[in-house]
Write a protein that holds these residues in place. Structure first.
Motif, PDB file in Angstrom:
ATOM      1  N   ALA A  72     -49.606  94.677  65.562  1.00 15.93           N
ATOM      2  CA  ALA A  72     -50.074  95.975  66.069  1.00 15.93           C
ATOM      3  C   ALA A  72     -49.481  96.305  67.438  1.00 15.93           C
ATOM      4  O   ALA A  72     -49.395  97.481  67.807  1.00 15.93           O
ATOM      5  CB  ALA A  72     -51.596  95.981  66.144  1.00 15.93           C
ATOM      6  N   LYS A  73     -49.073  95.298  68.166  1.00 14.26           N
ATOM      7  CA  LYS A  73     -48.519  95.522  69.505  1.00 14.26           C
ATOM      8  C   LYS A  73     -47.132  96.132  69.451  1.00 14.26           C
ATOM      9  O   LYS A  73     -46.781  96.979  70.273  1.00 14.26           O
ATOM     10  CB  LYS A  73     -48.486  94.205  70.281  1.00 14.26           C
ATOM     11  N   TRP A  74     -46.323  95.695  68.460  1.00 10.34           N
ATOM     12  CA  TRP A  74     -44.933  96.141  68.419  1.00 10.34           C
ATOM     13  C   TRP A  74     -44.592  97.062  67.252  1.00 10.34           C
ATOM     14  O   TRP A  74     -43.523  97.677  67.250  1.00 10.34           O
ATOM     15  CB  TRP A  74     -44.001  94.933  68.415  1.00 10.34           C
ATOM     16  N   ALA A 129     -38.057  98.413  67.927  1.00 12.18           N
ATOM     17  CA  ALA A 129     -38.303  96.985  68.091  1.00 12.18           C
ATOM     18  C   ALA A 129     -38.187  96.238  66.773  1.00 12.18           C
ATOM     19  O   ALA A 129     -38.506  96.775  65.705  1.00 12.18           O
ATOM     20  CB  ALA A 129     -39.686  96.748  68.688  1.00 12.18           C
ATOM     21  N   ALA A 130     -37.733  94.983  66.851  1.00  6.47           N
ATOM     22  CA  ALA A 130     -37.698  94.083  65.695  1.00  6.47           C
ATOM     23  C   ALA A 130     -38.488  92.831  66.048  1.00  6.47           C
ATOM     24  O   ALA A 130     -38.250  92.214  67.092  1.00  6.47           O
ATOM     25  CB  ALA A 130     -36.264  93.722  65.331  1.00  6.47           C
ATOM     26  N   LEU A 182     -28.491  93.854  70.718  1.00  5.42           N
ATOM     27  CA  LEU A 182     -29.936  93.951  70.862  1.00  5.42           C
ATOM     28  C   LEU A 182     -30.377  93.367  72.204  1.00  5.42           C
ATOM     29  O   LEU A 182     -29.708  92.469  72.742  1.00  5.42           O
ATOM     30  CB  LEU A 182     -30.640  93.198  69.726  1.00  5.42           C
ATOM     31  N   GLN A 183     -31.473  93.840  72.708  1.00 10.44           N
ATOM     32  CA  GLN A 183     -32.072  93.285  73.917  1.00 10.44           C
ATOM     33  C   GLN A 183     -33.260  92.422  73.525  1.00 10.44           C
ATOM     34  O   GLN A 183     -34.116  92.855  72.745  1.00 10.44           O
ATOM     35  CB  GLN A 183     -32.536  94.406  74.849  1.00 10.44           C
ATOM     36  N   VAL A 184     -33.313  91.204  74.040  1.00 10.18           N
ATOM     37  CA  VAL A 184     -34.428  90.315  73.737  1.00 10.18           C
ATOM     38  C   VAL A 184     -35.556  90.596  74.722  1.00 10.18           C
ATOM     39  O   VAL A 184     -35.425  90.373  75.918  1.00 10.18           O
ATOM     40  CB  VAL A 184     -33.998  88.839  73.805  1.00 10.18           C
ATOM     41  N   GLU A 185     -36.656  91.104  74.178  1.00 10.10           N
ATOM     42  CA  GLU A 185     -37.798  91.452  75.022  1.00 10.10           C
ATOM     43  C   GLU A 185     -38.648  90.239  75.352  1.00 10.10           C
ATOM     44  O   GLU A 185     -39.076  90.053  76.491  1.00 10.10           O
ATOM     45  CB  GLU A 185     -38.641  92.509  74.319  1.00 10.10           C
ATOM     46  N   ARG A 218     -35.128  94.640  70.958  1.00 10.35           N
ATOM     47  CA  ARG A 218     -35.095  96.102  70.928  1.00 10.35           C
ATOM     48  C   ARG A 218     -33.667  96.595  70.845  1.00 10.35           C
ATOM     49  O   ARG A 218     -32.738  95.929  71.310  1.00 10.35           O
ATOM     50  CB  ARG A 218     -35.767  96.684  72.171  1.00 10.35           C
ATOM     51  N   SER A 219     -33.540  97.772  70.259  1.00  9.22           N
ATOM     52  CA  SER A 219     -32.240  98.419  70.234  1.00  9.22           C
ATOM     53  C   SER A 219     -31.817  98.713  71.667  1.00  9.22           C
ATOM     54  O   SER A 219     -32.614  99.222  72.458  1.00  9.22           O
ATOM     55  CB  SER A 219     -32.313  99.722  69.435  1.00  9.22           C
TER      56      SER A 219
END
Length: 256
Positions: free
Chosen positions: A79-81, A183-184, A221-224, A249-250
């Motif tokens: 639910a957060k992402w 987001a993935a 991609l950016q690693v969050e 994230r993209s």
């Protein structure tokens, strides 16, 4: 003589495993998809056959540690992402264990699987829901999913079985299909940092959080964040397998 030959072959096999493990560990520490990882390629056809013949009567819940564990994962991770009302892609839905939650949140849900059987099960389970689309993957692609059309990606209990080279290809596809800022959330192996060894049959793929993050960044991609526990005081976790969840994230510019 025959016993001696058998013992020699077993000793050589064990030595080969030790050397292979050392090469895998070295590549993971450097964050490099090197020869040891590239040659780890369980045949996609064997996975397709396995999941086609698998007894799905438990709907995949046989892998749920407890109802509280699952509820916590939904509340504190999914639910957060995964945004309400967004276009969501799930890689490897199985019998719809997580799809059931995703379809209640998404305006459109795309389910991609390497086997037609799970897709059939989901069609039956969701009774022709018109907001759901189905994609048959070769095991490393998302053909038919348009560029920049997905707002969130979810995959759980899937990448732990996917060969490292195919994981890299999937990350490239995720980068392609994600909308700006999308987001993935991907669950994958981190066993080599936690004392776990990959399956010798290729069933459990070698991977680490460092290598996965490097592959994601290389593909735009950016690693969050990366984590292996959730809930109050991290009471729920992936410690049984030493796995990890990576959120990417993209990196494409978000629309103004």
């Amino acid at each position: 003589m025959r016993r001696l030959m058998g013992s020699t072959r077993r000793a050589a096999r064990r030595l080969g495993w030790v050397l292979e493990d050392r090469r895998l560990t070295g590549e993971q520490r450097r964050g490099v998809l090197g020869p040891a990882h590239r040659q780890w390629r369980p045949p996609t056809d064997s996975h397709r056959r396995y999941w086609s013949a698998y007894d799905w009567s438990g709907l995949g819940e046989e892998w749920t540690a407890s109802p509280e564990w699952k509820h916590g994962l939904i509340k504190d991770v999914l639910a957060k992402w995964i945004p309400d009302g967004g276009v969501v892609l799930e890689i490897g839905p199985g019998a719809g264990r997580w799809s059931e939650v995703l379809v209640s949140r998404a305006s459109r849900l795309v389910l991609a699987d390497v086997s037609e059987r799970p897709l059939e099960l989901c069609r039956e389970r969701f009774n022709g829901d018109t907001c759901i689309e189905y994609v048959l993957s070769s095991g490393s692609d998302l053909l038919g999913v348009e560029d920049g059309s997905i707002e969130a990606v979810w995959s759980f209990d899937v990448f732990v079985h996917v060969a490292p080279g195919d994981q890299a290809a999937y990350l490239g596809e995720i980068a392609r299909v994600l909308a700006p800022g999308g987001a993935a959330v991907v669950h994958h192996s981190d066993g080599r940092n936690r004392g776990q060894l990959p399956s010798r049959s290729g069933w459990r793929s070698p991977m680490s959080r460092r290598l996965f993050a490097a592959l994601a960044v290389e593909r735009g991609l950016q690693v969050e964040c990366q984590f292996d526990s959730w809930g109050p005081d991290g009471r729920y976790d992936l410690s049984a397998y030493g796995d990890v969840i990576t959120v990417c994230r993209s990196s494409a510019a978000q629309p103004e």
